[in-house]
Design a protein around this motif. Sequence first.
Motif, mmCIF file in Angstrom:
data_model
loop_
_atom_site.group_PDB
_atom_site.id
_atom_site.type_symbol
_atom_site.label_atom_id
_atom_site.label_comp_id
_atom_site.label_asym_id
_atom_site.label_seq_id
_atom_site.Cartn_x
_atom_site.Cartn_y
_atom_site.Cartn_z
ATOM 1 N N UNK A 47 0.659 -1.224 0.065
ATOM 2 C CA UNK A 47 0.091 -0.047 -0.041
ATOM 3 C C UNK A 47 0.840 1.189 -0.228
ATOM 4 N N UNK A 48 1.935 1.144 0.678
ATOM 5 C CA UNK A 48 3.013 2.319 0.818
ATOM 6 C C UNK A 48 3.596 2.603 -0.715
ATOM 7 N N UNK A 49 4.028 1.478 -1.292
ATOM 8 C CA UNK A 49 4.461 1.435 -2.548
ATOM 9 C C UNK A 49 3.593 2.027 -3.629
ATOM 10 N N UNK A 51 1.020 4.050 -3.014
ATOM 11 C CA UNK A 51 0.619 5.384 -2.797
ATOM 12 C C UNK A 51 1.920 6.384 -3.443
ATOM 13 N N UNK A 52 3.046 5.932 -2.967
ATOM 14 C CA UNK A 52 4.067 6.743 -3.511
ATOM 15 C C UNK A 52 4.144 6.959 -5.164
ATOM 16 N N UNK A 53 3.858 5.641 -5.652
ATOM 17 C CA UNK A 53 3.868 5.756 -7.179
ATOM 18 C C UNK A 53 2.781 6.291 -7.869
ATOM 19 N N UNK A 54 1.599 6.097 -7.216
ATOM 20 C CA UNK A 54 0.479 6.479 -7.939
ATOM 21 C C UNK A 54 -0.180 7.688 -7.430
ATOM 22 N N UNK A 55 0.093 8.225 -6.570
ATOM 23 C CA UNK A 55 -0.678 9.452 -5.779
ATOM 24 C C UNK A 55 -0.715 10.543 -6.860
ATOM 25 N N UNK A 56 0.088 10.757 -7.541
ATOM 26 C CA UNK A 56 0.208 11.888 -8.575
ATOM 27 C C UNK A 56 -1.227 11.801 -9.668
ATOM 28 N N UNK A 57 -1.299 10.604 -9.983
ATOM 29 C CA UNK A 57 -2.355 10.207 -11.177
ATOM 30 C C UNK A 57 -3.749 10.215 -10.505
ATOM 31 N N UNK A 58 -4.116 10.642 -9.257
ATOM 32 C CA UNK A 58 -5.298 10.467 -8.423
ATOM 33 C C UNK A 58 -5.647 11.687 -7.680
ATOM 34 N N UNK A 59 -7.102 11.955 -7.736
ATOM 35 C CA UNK A 59 -7.453 12.804 -7.020
ATOM 36 C C UNK A 59 -7.714 12.661 -5.290
ATOM 37 N N UNK A 60 -8.062 11.415 -5.227
ATOM 38 C CA UNK A 60 -8.197 10.634 -3.810
ATOM 39 C C UNK A 60 -7.574 9.373 -3.758
ATOM 40 N N UNK A 61 -6.981 8.906 -2.575
ATOM 41 C CA UNK A 61 -6.830 7.448 -2.273
ATOM 42 C C UNK A 61 -7.607 7.034 -1.123
ATOM 43 N N UNK A 62 -8.472 6.030 -1.392
ATOM 44 C CA UNK A 62 -9.282 5.453 -0.248
ATOM 45 C C UNK A 62 -8.384 3.860 -0.093
ATOM 46 N N UNK A 73 -0.618 3.576 3.916
ATOM 47 C CA UNK A 73 -0.923 4.665 2.892
ATOM 48 C C UNK A 73 -0.657 6.265 3.314
ATOM 49 N N UNK A 74 -0.606 6.216 4.639
ATOM 50 C CA UNK A 74 -0.194 7.450 5.222
ATOM 51 C C UNK A 74 1.487 7.657 5.073
#
Length: 297
Positions: A47-49, A51-62, A73-74
């Motif tokens: 989940x950490x991996x 989040x780091x790799x994908x956060x810029x591609x999304x408006x929210x992570x649930x 995730x945090x």
Amino acid sequence: MSKRLLFIINPRSGKGQIKAHLADILDIMIKAGFEVSVHITQAGGDATKQTIEQAENFDRIVCSGGDGTLDEVVTGMMTLEPSKRKPIGYIPAGSTNDFGNSLGIDKNMLNAAQISVSDHLFSCDIGRFNSDSFVYVAAFGIFTEVSYATSQDLKNILGHAAYIIEGAKQLRDIPSFRMQVEHDGNVVYDEFIYGMITNSKSVGGFQGIIRGDIGLNDGVFEVTLIKMPRNPIELNEILGFMTGIIPDSDMVYSFQTSDIKFTSAEEVPWTLDGEYGGSHKSVEVSDEQSALQIAIE
């Protein structure tokens, strides 16, 4: 244009109950105007991996799982620059869900899903632990190995009883750690069997352990340090304090602070949000006020 949402799922948390509700949860997210991508975690740290790799591609992570999944995730989000961090939604599905309870997130998964896509965002404090991070608790000493030493299958079957069973094994030989603790110009040198730095209204599913006025974005942690008992009377006093029977005790240090440092001659194992946080001789913990936005009702 639809907003984009990454839904990270730990399928093993909480008896895997997410599987029975997945279609309904996705429907809730889509109706809230999100284009949803789903990722099933494959191993610890995944989940950490993601989040780091994908956060810029999304408006929210649930995320859906236990507090450990939220912690991952945090942790991933906190590695990013503040301007690149995205709001987080949380659908609790673990055995205890301390932080979800503190935020008032509904235990019902469908209600929690509605909250996870809410526009009501809470700017929450996040803890820095050396180069790592935690959401609601960093702890050492007795019982702290319980959560990460207990198998997921046992947690799923027994819930809180699993922690009690594993914890009882440690009572035969209580370990202690001699440490120097520095905070707000104060220096304490003592021997402790347990210590926790918290930003939560409960730990291990038990409320009332943490004293003081608890705010999740007030810029300070609640710190509880329990001294090594030398006789049964002192042990009973500690138990009385922890259960709320005794309002104050000389066996327990309890205070609030935004920064604290621990130093010991030996390596001390720590847990971060119930997961193993490594063994350290020196630990610096600081409160990053309002560092992340979390969806609440």
